[in-house]
Design a protein around this motif. Structure first.
Motif, PDB file in Angstrom:
ATOM      1  N   ARG A 116       0.796  -1.223   0.000  1.00 60.84           N
ATOM      2  CA  ARG A 116       0.000   0.000   0.000  1.00 60.84           C
ATOM      3  C   ARG A 116       0.833   1.279   0.000  1.00 60.84           C
ATOM      4  NH1 ARG A 116      -2.284  -3.946   2.625  1.00 60.84           N
ATOM      5  NH2 ARG A 116      -4.475  -4.416   2.316  1.00 60.84           N
ATOM      6  N   GLY A 117       2.101   1.171   0.379  1.00 60.60           N
ATOM      7  CA  GLY A 117       2.940   2.350   0.577  1.00 60.60           C
ATOM      8  C   GLY A 117       3.073   3.241  -0.636  1.00 60.60           C
ATOM      9  N   LEU A 118       3.343   2.668  -1.801  1.00 60.47           N
ATOM     10  CA  LEU A 118       3.507   3.502  -2.985  1.00 60.47           C
ATOM     11  C   LEU A 118       2.181   4.098  -3.448  1.00 60.47           C
ATOM     12  CD1 LEU A 118       6.228   1.563  -4.995  1.00 60.47           C
ATOM     13  CD2 LEU A 118       6.481   3.649  -3.622  1.00 60.47           C
ATOM     14  N   HIS A 119       1.071   3.481  -3.103  1.00 65.18           N
ATOM     15  CA  HIS A 119      -0.233   4.096  -3.382  1.00 65.18           C
ATOM     16  C   HIS A 119      -0.407   5.351  -2.524  1.00 65.18           C
ATOM     17  CE1 HIS A 119      -1.805   0.966  -6.033  1.00 65.18           C
ATOM     18  NE2 HIS A 119      -1.183   0.102  -5.240  1.00 65.18           N
ATOM     19  N   VAL A 120       0.070   5.299  -1.298  1.00 66.96           N
ATOM     20  CA  VAL A 120       0.043   6.479  -0.420  1.00 66.96           C
ATOM     21  C   VAL A 120       0.942   7.570  -1.007  1.00 66.96           C
ATOM     22  CG1 VAL A 120       0.679   7.347   1.880  1.00 66.96           C
ATOM     23  CG2 VAL A 120      -0.529   5.158   1.648  1.00 66.96           C
ATOM     24  N   VAL A 121       2.143   7.193  -1.451  1.00 61.69           N
ATOM     25  CA  VAL A 121       3.064   8.148  -2.069  1.00 61.69           C
ATOM     26  C   VAL A 121       2.410   8.805  -3.275  1.00 61.69           C
ATOM     27  CG1 VAL A 121       5.261   8.364  -3.308  1.00 61.69           C
ATOM     28  CG2 VAL A 121       5.125   6.973  -1.216  1.00 61.69           C
ATOM     29  N   GLU A 122       1.782   8.011  -4.096  1.00 63.17           N
ATOM     30  CA  GLU A 122       1.122   8.548  -5.288  1.00 63.17           C
ATOM     31  C   GLU A 122      -0.012   9.511  -4.934  1.00 63.17           C
ATOM     32  OE1 GLU A 122      -1.539   6.299  -8.271  1.00 63.17           O
ATOM     33  OE2 GLU A 122       0.434   6.508  -9.197  1.00 63.17           O
ATOM     34  N   ALA A 123      -0.779   9.166  -3.919  1.00 61.10           N
ATOM     35  CA  ALA A 123      -1.924   9.996  -3.540  1.00 61.10           C
ATOM     36  C   ALA A 123      -1.504  11.320  -2.908  1.00 61.10           C
ATOM     37  CB  ALA A 123      -2.819   9.225  -2.571  1.00 61.10           C
ATOM     38  N   LEU A 124      -0.384  11.336  -2.194  1.00 54.40           N
ATOM     39  CA  LEU A 124      -0.004  12.537  -1.435  1.00 54.40           C
ATOM     40  C   LEU A 124       0.985  13.446  -2.146  1.00 54.40           C
ATOM     41  CD1 LEU A 124       0.329  11.076   2.178  1.00 54.40           C
ATOM     42  CD2 LEU A 124      -1.623  12.263   1.139  1.00 54.40           C
ATOM     43  N   SER A 125       1.595  12.989  -3.237  1.00 50.01           N
ATOM     44  CA  SER A 125       2.594  13.801  -3.934  1.00 50.01           C
ATOM     45  C   SER A 125       2.078  14.247  -5.298  1.00 50.01           C
ATOM     46  CB  SER A 125       3.893  13.015  -4.094  1.00 50.01           C
ATOM     47  OG  SER A 125       3.716  11.925  -4.977  1.00 50.01           O
ATOM     48  N   LEU A 126       2.785  15.215  -5.891  1.00 49.85           N
ATOM     49  CA  LEU A 126       2.451  15.626  -7.255  1.00 49.85           C
ATOM     50  C   LEU A 126       2.816  14.541  -8.252  1.00 49.85           C
ATOM     51  CD1 LEU A 126       3.842  19.285  -7.298  1.00 49.85           C
ATOM     52  CD2 LEU A 126       1.439  18.570  -7.155  1.00 49.85           C
ATOM     53  N   GLY A 127       3.835  13.795  -7.941  1.00 49.63           N
ATOM     54  CA  GLY A 127       4.325  12.719  -8.789  1.00 49.63           C
ATOM     55  C   GLY A 127       5.529  12.096  -8.127  1.00 49.63           C
ATOM     56  N   TRP A 128       5.886  10.912  -8.577  1.00 56.88           N
ATOM     57  CA  TRP A 128       7.039  10.220  -8.011  1.00 56.88           C
ATOM     58  C   TRP A 128       7.670   9.347  -9.078  1.00 56.88           C
ATOM     59  CZ3 TRP A 128       7.490   4.884  -7.572  1.00 56.88           C
ATOM     60  CH2 TRP A 128       6.333   4.146  -7.862  1.00 56.88           C
ATOM     61  N   GLY A 129       8.858   8.905  -8.817  1.00 54.02           N
ATOM     62  CA  GLY A 129       9.539   8.034  -9.751  1.00 54.02           C
ATOM     63  C   GLY A 129      10.791   7.472  -9.112  1.00 54.02           C
ATOM     64  N   SER A 130      11.531   6.705  -9.885  1.00 54.78           N
ATOM     65  CA  SER A 130      12.774   6.145  -9.383  1.00 54.78           C
ATOM     66  C   SER A 130      13.769   6.041 -10.518  1.00 54.78           C
ATOM     67  CB  SER A 130      12.543   4.767  -8.757  1.00 54.78           C
ATOM     68  OG  SER A 130      12.224   3.818  -9.743  1.00 54.78           O
ATOM     69  N   GLU A 131      15.032   5.969 -10.153  1.00 56.60           N
ATOM     70  CA  GLU A 131      16.096   5.807 -11.132  1.00 56.60           C
ATOM     71  C   GLU A 131      17.302   5.180 -10.450  1.00 56.60           C
ATOM     72  OE1 GLU A 131      18.354   9.954 -11.451  1.00 56.60           O
ATOM     73  OE2 GLU A 131      16.189  10.165 -11.716  1.00 56.60           O
ATOM     74  N   ARG A 132      18.175   4.603 -11.261  1.00 58.37           N
ATOM     75  CA  ARG A 132      19.432   4.065 -10.751  1.00 58.37           C
ATOM     76  C   ARG A 132      20.500   5.136 -10.932  1.00 58.37           C
ATOM     77  NH1 ARG A 132      20.017  -0.258  -7.722  1.00 58.37           N
ATOM     78  NH2 ARG A 132      21.955  -0.778  -8.736  1.00 58.37           N
ATOM     79  N   ARG A 133      21.286   5.337  -9.889  1.00 51.93           N
ATOM     80  CA  ARG A 133      22.459   6.212  -9.962  1.00 51.93           C
ATOM     81  C   ARG A 133      23.622   5.405  -9.415  1.00 51.93           C
ATOM     82  NH1 ARG A 133      19.977  11.596  -7.230  1.00 51.93           N
ATOM     83  NH2 ARG A 133      18.288  11.907  -8.713  1.00 51.93           N
ATOM     84  N   ASP A 134      24.506   5.046 -10.287  1.00 51.75           N
ATOM     85  CA  ASP A 134      25.587   4.121  -9.931  1.00 51.75           C
ATOM     86  C   ASP A 134      24.961   2.850  -9.374  1.00 51.75           C
ATOM     87  OD1 ASP A 134      27.627   5.889 -10.738  1.00 51.75           O
ATOM     88  OD2 ASP A 134      27.468   6.969  -8.850  1.00 51.75           O
ATOM     89  N   ARG A 135      25.301   2.479  -8.160  1.00 49.54           N
ATOM     90  CA  ARG A 135      24.732   1.271  -7.554  1.00 49.54           C
ATOM     91  C   ARG A 135      23.566   1.592  -6.629  1.00 49.54           C
ATOM     92  NH1 ARG A 135      30.130  -1.164  -5.291  1.00 49.54           N
ATOM     93  NH2 ARG A 135      30.324   1.035  -4.863  1.00 49.54           N
ATOM     94  N   HIS A 136      23.116   2.819  -6.629  1.00 48.28           N
ATOM     95  CA  HIS A 136      22.051   3.257  -5.722  1.00 48.28           C
ATOM     96  C   HIS A 136      20.712   3.325  -6.451  1.00 48.28           C
ATOM     97  CE1 HIS A 136      25.128   4.398  -2.820  1.00 48.28           C
ATOM     98  NE2 HIS A 136      25.783   4.924  -3.844  1.00 48.28           N
ATOM     99  N   THR A 137      19.643   3.080  -5.715  1.00 52.84           N
ATOM    100  CA  THR A 137      18.299   3.329  -6.211  1.00 52.84           C
ATOM    101  C   THR A 137      17.826   4.611  -5.547  1.00 52.84           C
ATOM    102  OG1 THR A 137      17.829   0.964  -6.418  1.00 52.84           O
ATOM    103  CG2 THR A 137      15.934   2.455  -6.356  1.00 52.84           C
ATOM    104  N   VAL A 138      17.392   5.560  -6.363  1.00 51.52           N
ATOM    105  CA  VAL A 138      16.889   6.835  -5.858  1.00 51.52           C
ATOM    106  C   VAL A 138      15.406   6.910  -6.184  1.00 51.52           C
ATOM    107  CG1 VAL A 138      17.066   9.349  -5.973  1.00 51.52           C
ATOM    108  CG2 VAL A 138      19.135   7.935  -6.223  1.00 51.52           C
ATOM    109  N   VAL A 139      14.596   7.080  -5.148  1.00 45.96           N
ATOM    110  CA  VAL A 139      13.160   7.261  -5.336  1.00 45.96           C
ATOM    111  C   VAL A 139      12.861   8.701  -4.959  1.00 45.96           C
ATOM    112  CG1 VAL A 139      10.851   6.455  -4.724  1.00 45.96           C
ATOM    113  CG2 VAL A 139      12.762   4.852  -4.737  1.00 45.96           C
ATOM    114  N   TRP A 140      12.125   9.397  -5.824  1.00 48.61           N
ATOM    115  CA  TRP A 140      11.824  10.799  -5.583  1.00 48.61           C
ATOM    116  C   TRP A 140      10.319  11.030  -5.589  1.00 48.61           C
ATOM    117  CZ3 TRP A 140       9.134  12.989  -9.571  1.00 48.61           C
ATOM    118  CH2 TRP A 140       9.247  12.387 -10.824  1.00 48.61           C
ATOM    119  N   ALA A 141       9.925  12.102  -4.885  1.00 49.65           N
ATOM    120  CA  ALA A 141       8.524  12.529  -4.875  1.00 49.65           C
ATOM    121  C   ALA A 141       8.514  14.051  -4.831  1.00 49.65           C
ATOM    122  CB  ALA A 141       7.788  11.954  -3.671  1.00 49.65           C
TER     123      ALA A 141
END
Length: 161
Positions: A116-141
């Motif tokens: 349910r967590g990402l549904h909450v993120v989607e409902a409360l933010s303007l938008g969100w996404g993710s990307e790989r940066r080197d060996r890291h996963t970055v999730v933004w909202a």
């Protein structure tokens, strides 16, 4: 990978407001909320929503990446929490130490505890996404930031220890 993020330009000029590196433990989620409140201040209109989203994304990073506790080592790795701002937006970024794949929305099981967590993120933010940066996963909202006041704060912290 996000749903409402398609209408939110990801490539916009952003200035770092602050960043903090925290231990990859679920107990550190309280520090994420405290840092957000101190950095953005009580006048930030979406402060409650942003702290809820920060809690969800930080917890996901700890549970689903190499940032979380490892067998035989309860300390875990670390998670970097950053706040950036640009024209009309504040972006929260949670960077973990990489894991099994990109976060994605999934249909929650009515009897299950997760999903349910990402549904909450989607409902409360303007938008969100993710990307790989080197060996890291970055999730933004992204969250609305009223006005286009200049941004002068830039702070990065690493906890002692």
């Amino acid at each position: 990978m996000a749903s409402r993020a398609e209408g939110v330009p990801k490539e916009r000029p952003l200035t770092v407001l602050g960043a903090v590196v925290l231990p990859g433990t679920e107990q550190a989620v309280a520090l994420v909320r405290r840092y957000a409140r101190a950095l953005l201040g009580p006048g930030f209109p979406d402060l409650y929503e942003l702290t809820v989203v920060a809690s969800e994304l930080f917890t996901n990073a700890v549970r689903h990446s190499r940032s979380g506790p490892r067998p035989g080592d309860r300390r875990g790795g670390h998670v970097t929490v950053s706040f950036l701002a640009g024209a009309g937006v504040v972006r929260l970024e949670i960077a973990d130490q990489g894991g099994g794949g990109a976060p994605r929305l999934r249909a929650p099981d009515d009897n299950g505890e997760g999903g349910r967590g990402l549904h909450v993120v989607e409902a409360l933010s303007l938008g969100w996404g993710s990307e790989r940066r080197d060996r890291h996963t970055v999730v933004w909202a992204d969250f609305a930031r009223p006005g286009d006041e200049p941004i002068s704060a830039c702070e990065t912290r690493r906890p002692d220890g």
